[in-house]
Design a protein around this motif. Structure first.
Motif, PDB file in Angstrom:
ATOM      1  N   ARG A   1     -15.669   6.399  31.668  1.00  0.00           N
ATOM      2  CA  ARG A   1     -16.706   7.249  31.068  1.00  0.00           C
ATOM      3  C   ARG A   1     -16.615   8.664  31.646  1.00  0.00           C
ATOM      4  O   ARG A   1     -17.621   9.287  31.986  1.00  0.00           O
ATOM      5  CB  ARG A   1     -18.115   6.699  31.307  1.00  0.00           C
TER       6      ARG A   1
ATOM      7  N   GLY B   1     -20.577  10.025  27.377  1.00  0.00           N
ATOM      8  CA  GLY B   1     -20.937   8.809  26.673  1.00  0.00           C
ATOM      9  C   GLY B   1     -19.867   8.553  25.626  1.00  0.00           C
ATOM     10  O   GLY B   1     -19.283   9.498  25.078  1.00  0.00           O
TER      11      GLY B   1
ATOM     12  N   LYS C   1     -19.429   2.748  20.858  1.00  0.00           N
ATOM     13  CA  LYS C   1     -19.614   1.311  21.033  1.00  0.00           C
ATOM     14  C   LYS C   1     -18.336   0.570  20.641  1.00  0.00           C
ATOM     15  O   LYS C   1     -17.454   1.120  19.986  1.00  0.00           O
ATOM     16  CB  LYS C   1     -20.778   0.835  20.154  1.00  0.00           C
TER      17      LYS C   1
ATOM     18  N   GLU D   1     -29.375  13.858  24.394  1.00  0.00           N
ATOM     19  CA  GLU D   1     -29.701  12.579  25.031  1.00  0.00           C
ATOM     20  C   GLU D   1     -28.914  12.433  26.334  1.00  0.00           C
ATOM     21  O   GLU D   1     -27.951  11.670  26.429  1.00  0.00           O
ATOM     22  CB  GLU D   1     -29.402  11.433  24.066  1.00  0.00           C
TER      23      GLU D   1
ATOM     24  N   TRP E   1     -29.540  10.892  28.921  1.00  0.00           N
ATOM     25  CA  TRP E   1     -29.572   9.538  29.481  1.00  0.00           C
ATOM     26  C   TRP E   1     -28.464   8.643  28.924  1.00  0.00           C
ATOM     27  O   TRP E   1     -28.204   7.566  29.454  1.00  0.00           O
ATOM     28  CB  TRP E   1     -30.929   8.890  29.205  1.00  0.00           C
ATOM     29  N   SER E   2     -27.787   9.098  27.863  1.00  0.00           N
ATOM     30  CA  SER E   2     -26.714   8.292  27.281  1.00  0.00           C
ATOM     31  C   SER E   2     -25.376   8.497  27.985  1.00  0.00           C
ATOM     32  O   SER E   2     -24.411   7.786  27.698  1.00  0.00           O
ATOM     33  CB  SER E   2     -26.560   8.625  25.796  1.00  0.00           C
TER      34      SER E   2
ATOM     35  N   GLY F   1     -22.487   8.049  30.437  1.00  0.00           N
ATOM     36  CA  GLY F   1     -22.076   6.853  31.163  1.00  0.00           C
ATOM     37  C   GLY F   1     -22.254   5.578  30.363  1.00  0.00           C
ATOM     38  O   GLY F   1     -21.887   4.500  30.829  1.00  0.00           O
ATOM     39  N   GLN F   2     -22.776   5.713  29.134  1.00  0.00           N
ATOM     40  CA  GLN F   2     -23.038   4.550  28.294  1.00  0.00           C
ATOM     41  C   GLN F   2     -22.063   4.489  27.114  1.00  0.00           C
ATOM     42  O   GLN F   2     -21.426   5.478  26.767  1.00  0.00           O
ATOM     43  CB  GLN F   2     -24.477   4.606  27.758  1.00  0.00           C
ATOM     44  N   ALA F   3     -21.971   3.321  26.508  1.00  0.00           N
ATOM     45  CA  ALA F   3     -21.201   3.132  25.278  1.00  0.00           C
ATOM     46  C   ALA F   3     -22.205   2.866  24.170  1.00  0.00           C
ATOM     47  O   ALA F   3     -22.633   1.737  23.968  1.00  0.00           O
ATOM     48  CB  ALA F   3     -20.222   1.975  25.420  1.00  0.00           C
ATOM     49  N   MET F   4     -22.590   3.940  23.459  1.00  0.00           N
ATOM     50  CA  MET F   4     -23.654   3.780  22.471  1.00  0.00           C
ATOM     51  C   MET F   4     -23.514   4.713  21.274  1.00  0.00           C
ATOM     52  O   MET F   4     -24.350   4.709  20.390  1.00  0.00           O
ATOM     53  CB  MET F   4     -25.020   3.995  23.125  1.00  0.00           C
ATOM     54  N   SER F   5     -22.433   5.510  21.227  1.00  0.00           N
ATOM     55  CA  SER F   5     -22.274   6.420  20.094  1.00  0.00           C
ATOM     56  C   SER F   5     -21.483   5.741  18.983  1.00  0.00           C
ATOM     57  O   SER F   5     -21.040   4.602  19.111  1.00  0.00           O
ATOM     58  CB  SER F   5     -21.560   7.702  20.541  1.00  0.00           C
TER      59      SER F   5
END
Length: 256
Positions: free
Chosen positions: A129, A146, A149, A220, A222-223, A225-229
């Protein structure tokens, strides 16, 4: 089509210093001689009763070799409170980012380059990430990102074709099918603080064709480091503004 501004080459005038110094034999012997002088003839002390001060010349004591800095210094890579402060950009008031809620490794920083790619290359490491902008001299600027997904990710070698400031976002038809409420933006959502592309977007092309993937900002934070796009690579708005200022048309991109 407007080319991206070419950012200035970051200054390289300091950084972490290697403390594994080796004194020369001459310096050690000179130090021993100084101790002998101290015991035999005495020496002056500072007026406040501190440690003894030896009146020795550098030609006697020798010198410590200069060490090459391990990491370069860049005026835009500084304290997180400065990098993620509120700012005004093209008439938009970008809010500050609560950086203490973001893991330190995802904040903008200079690191030793381990990608093996040429300077100017953008390397996106999906598992980490992280996004790396390779610098001359063995460093890289690293940004937390980020990612998409599972099932929406892209990887490969390509290049930046062009970029936009506060870009218009147009959801693709397949996204509108998944989220019918986005039909209101089928003609394009104007740039702004709530636009999913954020403050900047870099458009990735491969073999002259649009991949449909972007490196862009996001409100966003907070997104990160995440896998959410839906497959694109997103950065904090303050970070994409910084990255955008450093790249130009045709920068190579490696997504791995």
């Amino acid at each position: 089509m407007r080319e991206l501004p070419q950012g200035p080459t970051p200054p390289r005038n300091g950084g972490a210093i290697d403390t594994d110094l080796h004194l020369s034999r001459r310096a050690v012997l000179s130090g021993a001689g100084a101790l002998a002088l101290l015991s035999a003839a005495g020496c002056s002390t500072s007026g406040d009763g501190g440690m003894p001060v030896l009146d020795l010349d550098n030609t006697v004591t020798g010198s410590v070799p200069q060490m090459r800095p391990a990491i370069s210094v860049d005026k835009n890579i500084t304290g997180a409170d400065v990098m993620y402060a509120a700012l005004t950009d093209n008439g938009f008031n970008v809010p500050e980012v609560p950086y203490l809620k973001i893991k330190p490794e995802f904040r903008r920083q200079i690191v030793v380059d381990t990608t093996g790619e040429a300077p100017g290359t953008i390397v996106v490491h999906l598992k980490e990430r992280m996004l790396y902008l390779v610098q001359p001299g063995g460093d890289a600027i690293r940004y937390g990102v980020g990612i998409g997904k599972d099932g929406f990710r892209w990887s490969g070698r390509a290049n930046i074709q062009y970029g936009r400031e506060w870009p218009t976002w147009t959801p693709p038809p397949e996204m509108i099918q998944r989220k019918p409420e986005l039909v209101k933006w089928q003609g394009g959502q104007p740039g702004g603080l709530t636009n999913p592309l954020g403050a900047r977007a870099l458009y990735i092309y491969q073999d002259g064709k649009d991949t449909g993937y972007r490196i862009h900002g996001s409100p966003e934070w907070w997104s990160i480091g995440q896998a959410m796009s839906s497959g694109c690579v997103r950065l904090i708005n303050q970070d994409i503004i910084d990255l955008y200022s450093r790249v130009s048309k045709k920068n190579p991109v490696v997504v791995m």
